[in-house]
Structures are given as structure tokens and as C-alpha cells.
Write an enzyme that holds these catalytic residues in place. Structure first.
Site, short mmCIF file in Angstrom:
data_model
loop_
_atom_site.label_atom_id
_atom_site.label_comp_id
_atom_site.label_asym_id
_atom_site.label_seq_id
_atom_site.Cartn_x
_atom_site.Cartn_y
_atom_site.Cartn_z
N TYR A 51 0.49 51.68 87.04
CA TYR A 51 1.74 52.26 87.52
C TYR A 51 1.78 52.18 89.03
O TYR A 51 0.80 52.50 89.70
CB TYR A 51 1.86 53.74 87.10
CG TYR A 51 2.84 53.90 85.96
CD1 TYR A 51 4.17 53.55 86.13
CD2 TYR A 51 2.43 54.39 84.72
CE1 TYR A 51 5.08 53.67 85.09
CE2 TYR A 51 3.33 54.51 83.68
CZ TYR A 51 4.66 54.15 83.87
OH TYR A 51 5.54 54.27 82.85
N GLU A 53 4.96 53.03 91.05
CA GLU A 53 6.31 53.40 91.52
C GLU A 53 6.30 53.56 93.03
O GLU A 53 5.35 54.11 93.60
CB GLU A 53 6.76 54.70 90.85
CG GLU A 53 7.13 54.49 89.41
CD GLU A 53 7.54 55.78 88.70
OE1 GLU A 53 7.51 56.85 89.33
OE2 GLU A 53 7.86 55.70 87.50
N ASP A 200 24.92 35.92 93.35
CA ASP A 200 23.90 35.91 92.30
C ASP A 200 23.47 34.45 92.12
O ASP A 200 24.17 33.66 91.48
CB ASP A 200 24.50 36.47 91.00
CG ASP A 200 23.52 36.43 89.84
OD1 ASP A 200 22.45 35.79 89.98
OD2 ASP A 200 23.84 37.02 88.79
N THR A 226 17.25 35.56 89.47
CA THR A 226 16.12 35.63 88.56
C THR A 226 15.05 34.73 89.15
O THR A 226 15.32 33.95 90.07
CB THR A 226 16.47 35.12 87.15
OG1 THR A 226 17.00 33.80 87.26
CG2 THR A 226 17.47 36.02 86.44
N LYS A 229 14.29 30.54 86.41
CA LYS A 229 15.13 29.38 86.07
C LYS A 229 14.67 28.21 86.94
O LYS A 229 13.55 27.74 86.78
CB LYS A 229 16.61 29.74 86.24
CG LYS A 229 17.06 30.87 85.30
CD LYS A 229 18.54 31.12 85.37
CE LYS A 229 19.01 32.14 84.37
NZ LYS A 229 18.90 33.53 84.83
N ARG A 235 9.55 35.26 83.99
CA ARG A 235 10.83 35.93 83.72
C ARG A 235 10.91 37.20 84.57
O ARG A 235 10.02 38.05 84.52
CB ARG A 235 10.83 36.28 82.23
CG ARG A 235 12.12 36.75 81.66
CD ARG A 235 12.10 36.52 80.15
NE ARG A 235 12.16 35.09 79.90
CZ ARG A 235 13.27 34.37 79.90
NH1 ARG A 235 14.44 34.93 80.09
NH2 ARG A 235 13.24 33.06 79.69
N1 DSN Z 1 22.93 33.91 80.41
C1 DSN Z 1 21.72 33.35 80.94
C2 DSN Z 1 21.87 31.88 81.06
O1 DSN Z 1 22.47 31.38 82.00
O2 DSN Z 1 21.40 31.22 80.17
C3 DSN Z 1 21.42 33.98 82.18
O3 DSN Z 1 21.41 35.36 82.00
#
Ligand code: DSN
Length: 435
Positions: A51, A53, A200, A226, A229, A235
Site C-alpha cells: 500500500y 497511498e 486524451d 493510457t 497502447k 495496462r
Molecule cells: N475503447 C478503447 C479502444 O480504443 O479500444 C479504449 O478505451
């Protein structure tokens, strides 16, 4: 035999089958990638037990001296990678990072302006079934239906919409938009209406890090992403601020009365606002992937992702496929199948039988429901990681075309599946189940 295999064969077997699926099939989902063994190793460590925090040096738990090192390394690397003033590497996911953005800049009921989900936007940019559309008043801009800008965003219309709805925040970013964004134009509009500007960059973070696409950080008040990708990490999510300014929302530090910096507000929104303890094994894996992304060969990888997408788009067009915006400038393409007489749902299912994985996707001005759709989305990040070049991707287009022109012919699909296996065998992925 691994400990997991002997103690819990039920879970081990499912993991083994998933690794086999990844090894043997063509992974063309634009938001997926394959992480390195080092990233997998960091994910599978005892850091999951801890933990932590709070932030490094300022935790609510003892025993954080080593996870502090990990989080500081992750933050320093991310700042170098994106040349920015501040990052927070704790968001569990992109959606969680985005929730922290809303919590920082918006009150329930406030209006924001984002790209329509049906035109390539994301669930967390105002979908009626997501917290962003439930708690806030979502207004949308979209892409053009016809004319020279067909399939792309007309910035004059974004401005008109912003002047009409006076949003408190404007979001940029997409899940299925094959072109780049004009951040300076967005910022001019945001300044004109007094809105916060948020990008984003979940899909394109890897391309932005290496300069393959425009950089949002000099123009946006906050950027979310994220890490799994095109950035090719575990992830998870992250927040970034290019140049940290005192916030314009009048939020002050309780004792001194000074205006808080935007980064302070975002840190508090992540914890304790949205989350409890960070996932420190995941933060460690993020740090590992950021080091990989700082290496020169990551730039070569991203260049190949873009080149391969362009080669694929050209090959699809030459076979009579209709691509939204006519092609791609990034890692993905959105194929409108209406002239091919097959829905996105049926195309996804037929391709799946050949072990070619794509996702059905709405196309702009779609006349089918999100469960059926008229399109598929195809991306190159994952197979480029496996070493596919332009020739392999042209072959992939041939294979997809053979399936989509014979979607109910099991013999034709079996023959494509055999070729998929051969192609994948020439570019091995994981030779282990448990790292
Ligand atoms: N919806 C996902 C994608 O682009 O596949 C991302 O959250």
C-alpha cells in the site's frame, strides 16, 4: 512446471490458451500491443503487496522507501519522454485518469465539449451511459460528412459550437480518428470561450513521444493517456501537464491562501479524489516501459507503425474499400464496409474464425446500431511489435479481403487461417507462459 501450473491448473490453462491465441493470430485491434518480457516481469512482482497511498516522500503508510524509488523513476522518465513539467503515474486506467480530469476542472452539471463517440470519440468523453455523460452536460463536435474535409474535423465548426455552448472544458482525443489534431487552433478556441483544454492522447501517446504526430503538451492545460497502447507499456493510465500554471479556478491552499498549481489539484483528484492505493507493480512496469520508449529503437518502431498503417490503407483503397477520411496519418484506419455489403459485426466474426482480430466500429453517420455497426477499426501497433513490415501488412490486407468477400465460406476461411498461422510463426512472440 511452474508453481501456478501445478497449484491452479484451471487458471494456468486459460492463461496458456490466451498466450497461444496471441502467438498464433493476427492482432489488429488498434488499442492493443505486446509488452516486453521486462514489463511482464515487473508486473509479476511482490510490489503488488504494498500500500502506498500518497506520493513519494509523502505517504500514508510506512515501508514505502523502495516503492518511492520506483515511482520517482517512473515520473522522471515520463517527464523526459514527453518533455513536460509534471506527471502522475498512479491512475489505474485511462478512464480513471479521465475521471480525475473531470473532478479537477468541472462541477456536476457543467458543460464540456468533446468529439462525438459516434465520430471516433471515447466513452469517457461524454457518452450518455458513462459517468462523463451522466454527471456532466456533454456537447459534441464531429467530423464532416462530405466535401474536402470529409471524415475530418472542421475547426471553424468547433469554434461555432464552442461559442454557442460556452463549455467549461474542451476535450480532444479519440478512439477511432485516423488523423492528427490542430492543438493551437483548439487552444485559441478554448481561450476565446474561457475553457480548460484537455487532450486524451491514449491512442497516440507513442506517436506523440517520438514526434510522429503534433505535440499537445505546449497547448493543453492537461493531457491524459493510457500506457498500454502505442506507448507499449502495462495496462494503466497517466496524467501530464506540459507547463504547470497556477489554476484559474480560484482554488487556494488553505494556510497560505496562494493559488494552487494545476498539478496540485490533479494530484489530489487522483488520490484521494478518485483512487486509494496505487498499483505499485503496475507503476514499476510503467517505469520499465518508459525506459524502453526513451531508447532510439522506439522511434524506429513508431516510424514503422505509421509506415505500415499507410501501406495498409493504400492496399485497402486499391481493393475498393472506403476509408474514413480517405486514409490515415497515424496507427489506425476506420473502414466503412457499407459498399461491401457486410456489417462490422459480421466482418469481425468472420475474421475471428480466421484468427484475425479486429473490432467492429461505428463509422461517422452510421445507420446501424453500436452493436452491429457499418465498420471495422484496424491498427498496426501490435503486429509491428512482432516485426511485420509493409510487405506483411499488404499480405494481411489480402487475407482480410479474402475473408470479407467469402464470409460464410468455411473452406476459404480455413485456408486463410492456415496462412495466418504461417505468417505468425515467422515472427515469434512469447516463448513462455509465465515470465
Ligand atoms: N475503447 C478503447 C479502444 O480504443 O479500444 C479504449 O478505451
Amino acid at each position: 512446471m511452474s508453481e501456478l501450473q501445478s497449484r491452479d491448473p484451471e487458471v494456468y490453462d486459460a492463461i496458456e490458451k490466451e498466450v497461444e491465441r496471441q502467438n498464433n493470430g493476427l492482432e489488429l485491434i488498434a488499442s492493443e500491443n505486446f509488452v516486453s518480457r521486462s514489463v511482464l516481469e515487473a508486473l509479476g512482482t511482490a510490489l503488488t503487496n504494498k500500500y502506498a497511498e500518497g506520493l513519494p516522500g509523502k505517504r500514508y503508510y510506512g515501508g514505502c522507501q523502495f516503492v518511492d524509488v520506483v515511482e520517482d523513476v517512473a515520473r522522471d522518465r515520463a517527464k523526459r519522454l514527453f518533455k513536460c513539467d509534471w506527471v502522475n503515474v498512479q491512475p489505474h486506467s485511462g478512464a480513471s485518469a479521465n475521471a480525475s480530469v473531470y473532478l479537477t476542472f468541472m462541477e456536476p452539471g457543467d458543460t464540456f465539449l468533446g468529439l462525438d463517440l459516434a465520430h471516433g470519440g471515447h466513452l469517457t468523453h461524454g457518452s450518455a451511459v458513462n459517468f462523463s455523460g451522466i454527471l456532466y452536460n456533454a456537447e459534441y463536435y464531429g467530423v464532416e460528412k462530405d466535401g474536402p474535409l470529409a471524415g475530418t474535423i472542421d475547426m471553424n465548426k468547433v469554434r461555432d459550437k464552442a461559442l454557442a455552448v460556452r463549455p467549461k472544458m474542451i476535450s480532444i482525443g479519440a478512439s477511432a480518428y485516423p488523423r492528427d489534431f490542430d492543438y493551437k487552433a483548439f487552444r485559441d478556441i478554448a481561450d476565446e470561450v474561457g475553457a480548460v483544454l484537455w487532450m486524451d492522447m491514449a491512442h497516440t501517446a507513442g506517436l506523440i513521444a517520438t514526434g510522429a504526430l503534433n505535440d499537445p503538451l505546449p497547448h493543453c492545460h492537461v493531457v491524459s493517456t493510457t500506457t498500454h497502447k502505442t506507448l507499449r507499456g502495462p495496462r494503466g493510465g497517466m496524467l501530464l501537464v506540459g507547463r504547470d500554471y497556477e489554476n484559474t479556478m480560484g482554488k487556494t491552499a488553505p494556510k497560505s491562501g496562494r493559488l494552487k498549481m494545476t498539478s496540485e489539484l490533479l494530484d489530489s483528484a487522483v488520490f484521494p479524489g478518485m483512487q486509494g492505493g496505487p498499483l505499485m507493480h503496475s507503476v514499476a512496469a510503467k517505469a520499465v516501459s518508459f525506459r524502453e520508449a526513451l531508447e532510439p529503437d522506439f522511434g524506429a518502431y513508431i516510424d514503422a507503425v505509421v509506415r505500415n498503417a499507410s501501406a495498409m490503407a493504400t492496399a485497402f483503397v486499391s481493393k475498393g474499400y472506403s476509408l474514413v477520411s480517405g486514409g490515415t496519418s497515424n496507427h489506425l484506419m476506420l473502414i466503412d464496409l457499407r459498399n461491401k455489403g457486410i456489417s462490422g459485426k459480421d466482418a469481425e466474426a468472420a475474421l475471428q474464425k480466421a484468427e484475425i482480430t479486429v473490432n467492429k466500429n461505428m463509422v461517422p453517420f452510421d445507420d446501424r446500431s453500436p452493436f452491429v455497426t457499418s465498420g471495422i477499426r484496424v491498427g498496426t501497433p501490435a503486429m509491428t511489435t512482432r516485426g511485420f513490415g509493409e510487405d506483411e501488412f499488404k499480405t494481411v490486407v489480402d487475407l482480410i479481403d479474402r475473408v470479407l468477400t467469402n464470409p460464410t465460406d468455411d473452406n476459404a476461411i480455413a485456408s486463410v487461417r492456415g496462412e495466418v498461422h504461417e505468417l505468425c510463426a515467422r515472427h515469434p512472440l512469447y516463448d513462455f507462459v509465465i515470465s
